[in-house]
Design an enzyme around this catalytic site. Structure first.
Site, PDB file in Angstrom:
ATOM      1  N   CYS A 221       0.760  -1.305  -0.087  1.00  0.00           N
ATOM      2  CA  CYS A 221      -0.014  -0.012  -0.104  1.00  0.00           C
ATOM      3  C   CYS A 221       0.966   1.139  -0.149  1.00  0.00           C
ATOM      4  O   CYS A 221       2.080   1.330   0.440  1.00  0.00           O
ATOM      5  CB  CYS A 221      -0.911  -0.037   1.260  1.00  0.00           C
ATOM      6  SG  CYS A 221      -2.143   1.520   1.292  1.00  0.00           S
TER       7      CYS A 221
ATOM      8  N   ASP B 242       0.366   3.759   1.705  1.00  0.00           N
ATOM      9  CA  ASP B 242       0.443   4.249   3.020  1.00  0.00           C
ATOM     10  C   ASP B 242       1.782   4.562   3.590  1.00  0.00           C
ATOM     11  O   ASP B 242       2.615   3.564   3.429  1.00  0.00           O
ATOM     12  CB  ASP B 242      -0.322   3.258   3.887  1.00  0.00           C
ATOM     13  CG  ASP B 242      -0.511   4.040   5.179  1.00  0.00           C
ATOM     14  OD1 ASP B 242       0.382   4.372   6.093  1.00  0.00           O
ATOM     15  OD2 ASP B 242      -1.797   3.800   5.898  1.00  0.00           O
TER      16      ASP B 242
ATOM     17  N   ARG C 200       3.035   4.969   6.213  1.00  0.00           N
ATOM     18  CA  ARG C 200       3.682   4.024   7.596  1.00  0.00           C
ATOM     19  C   ARG C 200       4.049   2.685   7.096  1.00  0.00           C
ATOM     20  O   ARG C 200       4.596   2.140   8.103  1.00  0.00           O
ATOM     21  CB  ARG C 200       2.405   4.265   8.546  1.00  0.00           C
ATOM     22  CG  ARG C 200       1.857   5.680   8.937  1.00  0.00           C
ATOM     23  CD  ARG C 200       0.760   5.436   9.771  1.00  0.00           C
ATOM     24  NE  ARG C 200      -0.608   4.833   8.642  1.00  0.00           N
ATOM     25  CZ  ARG C 200      -1.751   4.389   9.275  1.00  0.00           C
ATOM     26  NH1 ARG C 200      -2.235   4.781  10.479  1.00  0.00           N
ATOM     27  NH2 ARG C 200      -2.592   3.874   8.371  1.00  0.00           N
TER      28      ARG C 200
ATOM     29  N   HIS D 163      -2.293  -4.152   4.940  1.00  0.00           N
ATOM     30  CA  HIS D 163      -2.134  -3.599   6.649  1.00  0.00           C
ATOM     31  C   HIS D 163      -3.269  -3.226   7.063  1.00  0.00           C
ATOM     32  O   HIS D 163      -4.129  -2.664   6.134  1.00  0.00           O
ATOM     33  CB  HIS D 163      -1.111  -2.365   6.483  1.00  0.00           C
ATOM     34  CG  HIS D 163      -1.556  -1.181   5.867  1.00  0.00           C
ATOM     35  ND1 HIS D 163      -2.164  -0.246   6.791  1.00  0.00           N
ATOM     36  CD2 HIS D 163      -1.862  -0.732   4.631  1.00  0.00           C
ATOM     37  CE1 HIS D 163      -2.654   0.853   5.805  1.00  0.00           C
ATOM     38  NE2 HIS D 163      -2.276   0.682   4.640  1.00  0.00           N
TER      39      HIS D 163
ATOM     40  N   CYS E 211      -6.294   0.275   6.834  1.00  0.00           N
ATOM     41  CA  CYS E 211      -5.958   0.637   5.430  1.00  0.00           C
ATOM     42  C   CYS E 211      -7.038   1.650   4.976  1.00  0.00           C
ATOM     43  O   CYS E 211      -8.183   1.372   4.954  1.00  0.00           O
ATOM     44  CB  CYS E 211      -5.667  -0.417   4.655  1.00  0.00           C
ATOM     45  SG  CYS E 211      -5.430   0.171   2.894  1.00  0.00           S
TER      46      CYS E 211
HETATM   47 CO    CO Z   1      -3.472   1.249   2.964  1.00  0.00          CO
END
Ligand code: CO
Length: 216
Positions: free
Chosen positions: A44, A46, A48, A100, A103
């Site tokens: 992803c 993302d 993090r 994750h 999400c």
């Molecule tokens: Co995500």
């Protein structure tokens, strides 16, 4: 303030160069040579969930593709080109789809509303929900339902990787790559292996999606 943060990046880059050279004087000479990563990581976007960081790997160790909710979409030439290059040229041994919990993409897809340009992308996640509707609807706690959709989405994206001709062909000829599904748990920092039985899934997939036979 934001301007100084931006400039700080280049200062940090200089410190990083010094750090890498102090650990290995020839680090950049090695890095500039051809890459030979063992892994393709599809994760992803993302901020993090950082592939190298969570896997404890160095530059050069992992070929990376990231998008919203770690999707492998049949008409996405970007992702399919990454898979093709990783399999046919880099000859990676493992392809990992890593989702994750928490999400944002999965959460957005779970809300039935018009999100404009995101609609076609989220449709792919909503299709995963529909495939597993019975199981997901039976989970009353919303967070648990979200977490399960994160897992089922990774599973379905692994199948999408296995549906590609290059993965099927390379595995039957060379015994690699194998496809794995992982979840990154942000709360604990833990990587969870979904233990997808690759060989079993490949055999199942080939019943309908066998692309190993050439011709019309
Ligand atoms: Co995500």
């Amino acid at each position: 303030m934001p301007d100084s943060y931006y400039k700080n990046i280049f200062e940090a880059n200089k410190r990083w160069i010094e750090k890498m050279k102090s650990e290995n004087a020839n680090f950049f000479e090695h890095l500039a040579q051809q890459q030979t990563p063992e892994y393709l990581y599809i994760g992803c976007s993302d901020s993090r969930v950082h592939a190298n960081e969570i896997m404890g790997l160095r530059p050069g160790d992992v070929f990376v593709h990231r998008n919203i909710a770690n999707m492998v979409v049949n008409a996405d030439l970007n992702c399919l080109s990454v898979i093709n290059y990783a399999v046919e040229h880099l000859k990676v041994k493992h392809i990992i789809v890593c989702g994750h919990y928490d999400c944002g993409g999965i959460k957005a897809a779970m809300q039935p509303r018009n999100l404009g340009i995101l609609n076609p992308w989220l449709r792919n996640i909503r299709d995963v929900y529909r495939l597993h509707e019975k199981e997901l609807d039976a989970i009353e706690n919303l967070e648990d339902r979200h977490n399960r959709l994160v897992e089922l989405n990774v599973y379905e994206q692994c199948l999408n990787v296995i549906k590609t001709a290059e993965v099927q062909k390379s595995y039957l000829e060379n015994g690699f790559p194998r496809v794995a599904g992982w979840i990154f748990d942000l709360h604990k920092g833990v990587l969870i292996d979904l233990d997808i039985d690759f060989k079993k899934e490949l055999d199942k997939i080939r019943k309908i999606y066998d692309l190993t036979i050439e011709g019309k």
